[in-house]
Design an enzyme around this catalytic site. Structure first.
Site, PDB file in Angstrom:
ATOM      1  N   HIS A   1      78.459 -38.148  54.845  1.00 43.22           N
ATOM      2  CA  HIS A   1      77.513 -38.478  53.752  1.00 43.22           C
ATOM      3  C   HIS A   1      77.517 -40.012  53.353  1.00 43.22           C
ATOM      4  O   HIS A   1      78.655 -40.522  53.415  1.00 43.22           O
ATOM      5  CB  HIS A   1      77.780 -37.676  52.654  1.00 43.22           C
ATOM      6  CG  HIS A   1      76.757 -37.666  51.393  1.00 43.22           C
ATOM      7  ND1 HIS A   1      75.488 -36.967  51.701  1.00 43.22           N
ATOM      8  CD2 HIS A   1      76.757 -38.278  50.505  1.00 43.22           C
ATOM      9  CE1 HIS A   1      74.725 -37.353  50.472  1.00 43.22           C
ATOM     10  NE2 HIS A   1      75.498 -38.191  49.705  1.00 43.22           N
TER      11      HIS A   1
ATOM     12  N   SER B   1      72.083 -41.445  65.425  1.00 43.19           N
ATOM     13  CA  SER B   1      72.792 -42.619  65.792  1.00 43.19           C
ATOM     14  C   SER B   1      74.494 -42.312  65.609  1.00 43.19           C
ATOM     15  O   SER B   1      75.332 -42.898  66.532  1.00 43.19           O
ATOM     16  CB  SER B   1      72.564 -43.760  64.737  1.00 43.19           C
ATOM     17  OG  SER B   1      72.946 -43.784  63.597  1.00 43.19           O
ATOM     18  N   ASN B   2      74.862 -41.328  64.700  1.00 45.39           N
ATOM     19  CA  ASN B   2      76.204 -41.143  64.526  1.00 45.39           C
ATOM     20  C   ASN B   2      76.523 -40.103  65.743  1.00 45.39           C
ATOM     21  O   ASN B   2      77.561 -40.235  66.346  1.00 45.39           O
ATOM     22  CB  ASN B   2      76.326 -40.374  63.227  1.00 45.39           C
ATOM     23  CG  ASN B   2      76.482 -41.522  62.070  1.00 45.39           C
ATOM     24  OD1 ASN B   2      77.618 -41.987  62.081  1.00 45.39           O
ATOM     25  ND2 ASN B   2      75.666 -41.388  61.341  1.00 45.39           N
TER      26      ASN B   2
HETATM   27  C1  GAR Z   1      73.637 -40.598  58.334  1.00 44.06           C
HETATM   28  O1  GAR Z   1      73.729 -41.656  57.483  1.00 44.06           O
HETATM   29  C2  GAR Z   1      74.320 -39.488  57.558  1.00 44.06           C
HETATM   30  O2  GAR Z   1      75.446 -39.869  56.491  1.00 44.06           O
HETATM   31  C3  GAR Z   1      73.308 -38.869  56.442  1.00 44.06           C
HETATM   32  O3  GAR Z   1      72.312 -38.720  57.529  1.00 44.06           O
HETATM   33  C4  GAR Z   1      72.383 -39.863  58.291  1.00 44.06           C
HETATM   34  C5  GAR Z   1      71.940 -39.578  59.867  1.00 44.06           C
HETATM   35  O4  GAR Z   1      71.926 -40.783  60.509  1.00 44.06           O
HETATM   36  N1  GAR Z   1      73.580 -37.553  56.145  1.00 44.06           N
HETATM   37  C6  GAR Z   1      73.192 -37.026  55.008  1.00 44.06           C
HETATM   38  O5  GAR Z   1      72.573 -37.597  54.290  1.00 44.06           O
HETATM   39  C7  GAR Z   1      73.842 -35.672  54.494  1.00 44.06           C
HETATM   40  N2  GAR Z   1      73.667 -35.274  53.187  1.00 44.06           N
HETATM   41  P1  GAR Z   1      71.798 -40.698  62.117  1.00 44.06           P
HETATM   42  O6  GAR Z   1      70.773 -39.574  62.568  1.00 44.06           O
HETATM   43  O7  GAR Z   1      71.484 -42.082  62.772  1.00 44.06           O
HETATM   44  O8  GAR Z   1      73.092 -40.353  62.528  1.00 44.06           O
END
Ligand code: GAR
Length: 192
Positions: A105, A14-15
């Site tokens: 993070h 999603s990011n």
């Molecule tokens: C995000 O919340 C990011 O901060 C976290 O994984 C998620 C990915 O979400 N990263 C960590 O925990 C790194 N240690 P997404 O796939 O929906 O972007």
């Protein structure tokens, strides 16, 4: 020439989606590749939707060969953006892109980071510690999990009654809002 971004993601992405949206019609920068260690990652579908090429690698390729570095060098990547990428970055990649790899993070580092601290585990730890606030951290990547110089933090209050889903939601809202902007600011600061 436009600045060139590579995104690494292991899951939903999603990011990555927000960053691809942000730079889709941007004049100064573009996302040119999405890389993943997970052939099932939904981020691959998202990359396809933006017609951005992707590359899937396995542990051997990532840690024992220079192939990923070569892909990134050939594409003249300016910034590597980790967006939910769950593997440690190997030394050859760190050396090839010094101060050009960033991570996000879902907590206020240095608290609640490190090996095994990802996804819901982070938020559970925050709840168990009865924290009154949490937030997000964007930082440069080094050879350890969730360390490296902090570039940006934003925080939110945890209200009485906020459950895991609410805390996750608040954090995700901040991530989606800030990550594309921080990427843009960093690229602006880089010499062309
Ligand atoms: C995000 O919340 C990011 O901060 C976290 O994984 C998620 C990915 O979400 N990263 C960590 O925990 C790194 N240690 P997404 O796939 O929906 O972007």
């Amino acid at each position: 020439m436009k600045k060139r971004i590579a995104i690494f993601a292991s899951g939903s992405g999603s990011n990555a989606q927000k960053i691809m949206e942000h730079f889709k019609k941007h004049l100064d920068a573009e996302v040119v590749i999405v890389l993943t260690n997970n052939p099932e990652a939904y981020v691959l579908q998202r990359a396809d939707n933006f017609e951005i090429p992707s590359h899937i690698f396995d542990k051997n390729e990532f840690y024992k060969t220079n192939f990923v570095v070569e892909i990134l060098k050939n594409l003249q990547i300016d910034l590597i953006v980790l967006a939910g990428f769950m593997w440690l970055i190997p030394e050859n990649l760190l050396k090839a892109f010094p101060n050009k790899i960033i991570n996000i993070h879902p907590a206020l580092l240095p608290k609640y980071g490190g090996k095994g601290m990802y996804g819901d585990r982070v938020h559970h730890a925050v709840i168990d510690a009865k924290e009154e606030e949490s937030g997000i951290t964007i930082h440069f990547v080094d050879e350890n999990f969730d360390e490296g110089e902090i570039i940006h933090q934003s925080r939110f209050r945890i209200e009485a009654g906020d459950d895991l889903e609410m805390i996750k939601f608040k954090g995700q809202q901040l991530e989606h809002l800030h990550y594309p902007k921080v990427v843009e600011q960093l690229l602006k600061k880089m010499k062309s």
